[in-house]
Design a protein around this motif. Structure first.
Motif, PDB file in Angstrom:
ATOM      1  N   VAL A 165      39.385  50.466  42.280  1.00 56.46           N
ATOM      2  CA  VAL A 165      41.051  50.022  42.197  1.00 56.46           C
ATOM      3  C   VAL A 165      41.394  49.940  43.449  1.00 56.46           C
ATOM      4  O   VAL A 165      42.415  49.021  43.747  1.00 56.46           O
ATOM      5  N   LEU A 166      40.210  50.509  44.465  1.00 55.89           N
ATOM      6  CA  LEU A 166      40.898  50.039  46.056  1.00 55.89           C
ATOM      7  C   LEU A 166      39.676  49.021  46.212  1.00 55.89           C
ATOM      8  O   LEU A 166      39.693  48.267  47.389  1.00 55.89           O
TER       9      LEU A 166
ATOM     10  N   ALA B  74      34.980  51.141  56.145  1.00 57.10           N
ATOM     11  CA  ALA B  74      34.582  51.518  55.368  1.00 57.10           C
ATOM     12  C   ALA B  74      34.875  51.868  54.425  1.00 57.10           C
ATOM     13  O   ALA B  74      36.262  52.476  53.742  1.00 57.10           O
ATOM     14  N   PHE B  75      33.915  52.180  53.721  1.00 57.77           N
ATOM     15  CA  PHE B  75      33.907  52.400  52.586  1.00 57.77           C
ATOM     16  C   PHE B  75      34.649  53.974  51.952  1.00 57.77           C
ATOM     17  O   PHE B  75      34.154  55.207  52.844  1.00 57.77           O
ATOM     18  N   HIS B  76      35.591  53.910  50.813  1.00 65.22           N
ATOM     19  CA  HIS B  76      35.230  55.555  50.472  1.00 65.22           C
ATOM     20  C   HIS B  76      35.214  56.115  49.909  1.00 65.22           C
ATOM     21  O   HIS B  76      35.349  57.834  48.978  1.00 65.22           O
ATOM     22  N   TYR B  77      33.744  55.408  49.163  1.00 70.45           N
ATOM     23  CA  TYR B  77      33.783  56.084  48.145  1.00 70.45           C
ATOM     24  C   TYR B  77      32.563  56.995  49.157  1.00 70.45           C
ATOM     25  O   TYR B  77      32.105  57.515  49.507  1.00 70.45           O
ATOM     26  N   CYS B  78      32.193  58.125  47.817  1.00 71.47           N
ATOM     27  CA  CYS B  78      31.406  59.295  47.879  1.00 71.47           C
ATOM     28  C   CYS B  78      30.125  58.669  48.318  1.00 71.47           C
ATOM     29  O   CYS B  78      29.810  57.391  48.142  1.00 71.47           O
ATOM     30  N   PRO B  79      29.730  59.576  48.663  1.00 75.56           N
ATOM     31  CA  PRO B  79      27.933  59.352  49.175  1.00 75.56           C
ATOM     32  C   PRO B  79      27.057  59.642  48.292  1.00 75.56           C
ATOM     33  O   PRO B  79      27.000  59.932  47.113  1.00 75.56           O
ATOM     34  N   GLY B  80      26.540  58.377  48.340  1.00 78.28           N
ATOM     35  CA  GLY B  80      25.296  58.148  47.264  1.00 78.28           C
ATOM     36  C   GLY B  80      25.996  56.861  46.212  1.00 78.28           C
ATOM     37  O   GLY B  80      25.454  56.390  45.337  1.00 78.28           O
ATOM     38  N   CYS B  81      27.423  56.637  46.165  1.00 76.34           N
ATOM     39  CA  CYS B  81      27.824  56.102  45.720  1.00 76.34           C
ATOM     40  C   CYS B  81      27.099  54.591  44.975  1.00 76.34           C
ATOM     41  O   CYS B  81      27.025  54.183  46.137  1.00 76.34           O
TER      42      CYS B  81
ATOM     43  N   SER C 213      29.344  51.570  45.797  1.00 79.26           N
ATOM     44  CA  SER C 213      29.234  50.683  47.755  1.00 79.26           C
ATOM     45  C   SER C 213      28.033  49.623  47.480  1.00 79.26           C
ATOM     46  O   SER C 213      28.023  49.414  48.234  1.00 79.26           O
TER      47      SER C 213
ATOM     48  N   HIS D  17      40.278  46.331  49.072  1.00 73.52           N
ATOM     49  CA  HIS D  17      39.699  46.673  50.244  1.00 73.52           C
ATOM     50  C   HIS D  17      38.923  46.215  50.833  1.00 73.52           C
ATOM     51  O   HIS D  17      38.798  46.467  51.822  1.00 73.52           O
TER      52      HIS D  17
END
Lengths: 78, 250, 359
Positions: free
Chosen positions: B55-56, B16-23, B26, B59
C-alpha cells in the motif's frame, strides 16, 4: 584473456540479513557479518574488502545485487 | 578505473524499503522501476498501488500514483487510462486484492481489453494483515485462518485467476513468473518489459503474475521461502506463458 | 441562451452534465434512472474527448470515476438507492482524497431491494454520509426539470471548486417527468482552470501521490481538520433554500424535491381557504439552510415537514430551529406519492389544532 574483475559494496545500514546474496553468489564471496547493524540484523559482508587487484575473484556478475531485495549492494567492474 | 554496473534505478525514491527481509515486493519494485527507465516511460506513467503490504508503494515509486480502495485497482486504472489514453497505467496488486475482493473488477477490465498493465503479486496469503488464507493459498498450506492447513471441503481449492483471465477476449498477454532466484528474476523482468510494451503498442490487457516469497508469514527463512516456491508453489501455479497474442515486440 | 426543450428529467441531467464539461461517465443499469445512463452512452460517444463505460457493477463505476477524477477530468456516475449503497466506499475515498465528482441518486423505495417508485428515503444516506469516516458530501435537491439541469452544472462547479464529491438527489418521478428546460451554452473544457494536483505523468515535475492512507495519527488528524475547515467554508458559502408565501405565514411547510412540488400545491389550496401558510424548500440538503429557516421561526411557530420517507429531513429541521416552534411530520414512504389535497388536510388539521386561526 584476462578475467573480468570487480567488487561490491554492501550498505550495512540497508541490509536486512536475508542472505539471498550469500546463496546467489557463484563464487561464495559473501559471508554473514558478526556485528549487528542498527536495525538489529547481522548484515551480509563482502569478503574481499581489500583493494589489491591480484587477490580479487569477484567478477562483477551482479547476481548478488540482482537478488538483493533492499538494493543494498552496489556492483563495480573494472 | 572501476565502473559502477548496478545501482538504484531512477524511478525508485531513495527511501529504504519497509518490507520484510527477503520479501519479493522489494525485488519487484526495483524491476518495475528498471523497466520504466529502460523503456523511457516513467514520466508518463501513473501507478495504482493496492491495499496490502505494498500500500505504501507510492513511497518508493517516483511516478504519479493514485491509491485505490482494496481490490478496485483495475477499475481505477480503467478510469485513469480511459481519461488519459496516451499515458502508461499500471496497477500493482496482491493475490487477495486481485482475486478475492477485486475479482469482478479484474476480470471485467481484462474482458474489456483495457489497455493497462496489471502486476499481480502472488505470495499465497494476506501478508499485511498477518498471514490469513488468500485465494491462492495452497491446499494443505498453513495460514492463520487455516490452522491445520487449507482444507478443500471447508476452504475450497485455490483460484488460478491468470488462467481465468486468459479466457477473456480482451486479455492479450498473461505470464506467470517468480522472483525467487536469479534466473526467475531475469525472466520476470523480461515479462514485465513485454507487458509494458504491450500497453505502449495499444494492444490490450496485459498481466504478469509473480510468485513472491513471504518469509515471515510462511514462517521460513528467506532462502527457504525462495526454495519453497520452486519445490511446492509452482506445482499449483506453474511458471509459464499463459496467453500470448502479442508475439515479439520491439 | 438556448431555446426551451421538452426533456425527461434524467436526460436533462445528462445534457446538463455534457454541457458542464463532464467527459467521463461510468454507470450500471438500474431502474428508474436508466435513461440517464443511456443518454450518457450516446452523448459521450459523440464527443472526441468523452468516455462512457458501462461498468460491471456500481462499485466498479464509482472506482472508475475515482481514476478519471484523478486526471482532472470532470467525471460522473449515477444510480438509484441500492446502487448508491454500493458506491459508499468509493464516495468515502473521493472525500478523503479530495477528488471532485458528481454522483446522481434517483431515489426509489427501500430499504433492501425496495421498489422502483419515487421516494426520498436516502436523505440520511446522502447527508449523514453512508460511507465510513468523518466526511460530508454536498447534497443538492432539485425540484423541477429546469433545476435538474441547473443544479447539475452547479454540482460540477462545486465539485471542482471545493474538491469534493457532490450528490444530486432526484427521485423516480422527477427522473421520468418531461418538462421544458433551457440549457446554458456548453463549456469549453479547455477553458476550465487547470488543477495543480492531478495525476498525468510526472514529466518535468516531481511525482505526485493521491492517497488517503494516513497511518500516522497526527497526519490523519490534519486531514480531518483540513476537511472540517473546507466543510465550514462550504457551510458558509452555499446553503440555499427557496421561500414561497412565507412573509406572513404562521405555519411553514418544509419539503424538498418532488415533495416540495406537492406541498406547494397544498399551500396554494389552504391559502385559498385563508390559512396563512408558506413553504420553505431546502435546495442544498447539506449544508442545510439553517439560517433562513431560523429566520422564519421569528414569525411562525408551527412547522410541518413533509417527506416521502419515515422522517429524515425532519431531524435537520429540528436542529436548525434549535427548539424554537413546534415541528410536525407527515411522511409517505414506500414510493407512494401523496396528493396536494392530502397534505392540505394535514396542514389544515395542525393549523386549527394549534389555534393559528386566532390572532
Amino acid at each position: 584473456m584476462a578475467k573480468k574483475s570487480g567488487f561490491i559494496v554492501i550498505d550495512r545500514k540497508l541490509c536486512k540479513g536475508c542472505y539471498l546474496c550469500i546463496d546467489a553468489c557463484p563464487s561464495k564471496l559473501i559471508i554473514i557479518s558478526d556485528e549487528l547493524n542498527q536495525m538489529g540484523y547481522y548484515p551480509a559482508e563482502f569478503t574481499e574488502g581489500d583493494s589489491e587487484i591480484g587477490n580479487r575473484t569477484c567478477n562483477g556478475c551482479a547476481t548478488c545485487a540482482l537478488v538483493c531485495p533492499d538494493i543494498a549492494i552496489e556492483v563495480y567492474r573494472e | 578505473m572501476a565502473k559502477k554496473v548496478f545501482q538504484r534505478p531512477k524511478y525508485l525514491k531513495k527511501a529504504a524499503f519497509h518490507y520484510c527481509p527477503g520479501c519479493g515486493h522489494s525485488i519487484l519494485h526495483r524491476l518495475v522501476a528498471e523497466v520504466l527507465e529502460e523503456l523511457d516511460i516513467g514520466d508518463r506513467t501513473i501507478g495504482v498501488p493496492p491495499a496490502g503490504c505494498a500500500v505504501l508503494a507510492y513511497h518508493y515509486f517516483d511516478v504519479d500514483m493514485g491509491e485505490a480502495p482494496h481490490g478496485r485497482g483495475a477499475a481505477v486504472a480503467t478510469g485513469l487510462k480511459r481519461a488519459l489514453p496516451d499515458r502508461i497505467v499500471f496497477s500493482y496488486q496482491g493475490d487477495g486484492d486481485i482475486a478475492a475482493i477485486g475479482t469482478a473488477e479484474t476480470i471485467h477490465a481484462a474482458n474489456r481489453g483495457e489497455n493497462v498493465t496489471v502486476i499481480f503479486v502472488n505470495n499465497g496469503c494476506y501478508g499485511m494483515t498477518g498471514g490469513q488464507m488468500a485465494p491462492t493459498t495452497l491446499v494443505g498450506q498453513n495460514s492463520t485462518t487455516t490452522p491445520g492447513g487449507r482444507d478443500v471441503k471447508r476452504d475450497a481449492f485455490p483460484i488460478d485467476l491468470s488462467e481465468m483471465l486468459a479466457i477473456a477476449r480482451g486479455s492479450v498477454y498473461i505470464e506467470r513468473t517468480a522472483i525467487n532466484s536469479p534466473k526467475n528474476i531475469r525472466k520476470t523482468k523480461r515479462a514485465l518489459t513485454k507487458a509494458f510494451k504491450t500497453q505502449m503498442a495499444g494492444l490490450g490487457f496485459s498481466l504478469v503474475e509473480v510468485l513472491s516469497p513471504c518469509p515471515v508469514n510462511w514462517k521460513m527463512t528467506p532462502i527457504e521461502a525462495a526454495r519453497w516456491i520452486d519445490d511446492t508453489m509452482t506445482k499449483t501455479f506453474p511458471l509459464k506463458v499463459i496467453k500470448d497474442e502479442v508475439g515479439k515486440l520491439d | 441562451m438556448s431555446k426551451k426543450v421538452l426533456m425527461r428529467g434524467s436526460q436533462a441531467i445528462g445534457e446538463a452534465a455534457v454541457r458542464a464539461g463532464c467527459r467521463f461517465y461510468a454507470g450500471y443499469p438500474i431502474t428508474p434512472q436508466n435513461e440517464l445512463t443511456e443518454y450518457m452512452a450516446e452523448s459521450m460517444d459523440g464527443l472526441d474527448d468523452g468516455t462512457f463505460v458501462q461498468a460491471e457493477s456500481e462499485i466498479a463505476a464509482v472506482n472508475m470515476v475515482i481514476g478519471a477524477s484523478m486526471t482532472g477530468t470532470r467525471a460522473m456516475t449515477s444510480s438509484s438507492s441500492p446502487g448508491i449503497s454500493l458506491k459508499q466506499e468509493g464516495i468515502s475515498y473521493l472525500a478523503a482524497q479530495e477528488l471532485p465528482a458528481v454522483i446522481v441518486n434517483t431515489m426509489r423505495g427501500g430499504p433492501g431491494l425496495g421498489n422502483i417508485a419515487p421516494s426520498q428515503s436516502d436523505y440520511f444516506q446522502a447527508t449523514r454520509g453512508g460511507g465510513h469516516g468523518d466526511y460530508r458530501t454536498i447534497v443538492l435537491a432539485p425540484a423541477s426539470g429546469q433545476e435538474l439541469a441547473d443544479l447539475t452544472r452547479t454540482a460540477f462547479e462545486y465539485a471542482d471548486k471545493y474538491r469534493t464529491p457532490v450528490l444530486i438527489l432526484g427521485d423516480g418521478m422527477m427522473g421520468q417527468m418531461m418538462e421544458p428546460v433551457v440549457f446554458p451554452e456548453p463549456i469549453d473544457v479547455h477553458t476550465l482552470p487547470p488543477k495543480s494536483w492531478i495525476l498525468d505523468g510526472a514529466k518535468d515535475r516531481p511525482s505526485r501521490i493521491i492517497l488517503s492512507l494516513l497511518l500516522n495519527p497526527p497526519e490523519q488528524e490534519d486531514l480531518n481538520w483540513r476537511l472540517a475547515r473546507k466543510y465550514e467554508i462550504i457551510t458558509r458559502e452555499i446553503p440555499t433554500g427557496e421561500s414561497y408565501m412565507t412573509s406572513d405565514a404562521r405555519m411553514i411547510v418544509i419539503a424538498s424535491g418532488t415533495a416540495a412540488r406537492i406541498a406547494k400545491g397544498a399551500v396554494k389550496r389552504v391559502r385559498e381557504l385563508g390559512l396563512k401558510v408558506g413553504l420553505f424548500r431546502p435546495i442544498t440538503l447539506w449544508p442545510f439552510p439553517n439560517i433562513p429557516l431560523r429566520e422564519l421561526s421569528r414569525q411562525a411557530r408551527e412547522f410541518l415537514v413533509f417527506e416521502m420517507n419515515m422522517g429524515q429531513m425532519v431531524d435537520d429541521v429540528k436542529l436548525a430551529l434549535e427548539g424554537r416552534g413546534n415541528v410536525h411530520f407527515y411522511g409517505r414512504p414506500g414510493g407512494i406519492i401523496s396528493t396536494p389535497d392530502e397534505i392540505a388536510k394535514s396542514i389544515n388539521s395542525i393549523y386549527h389544532r394549534q389555534h393559528l386561526e386566532e390572532d
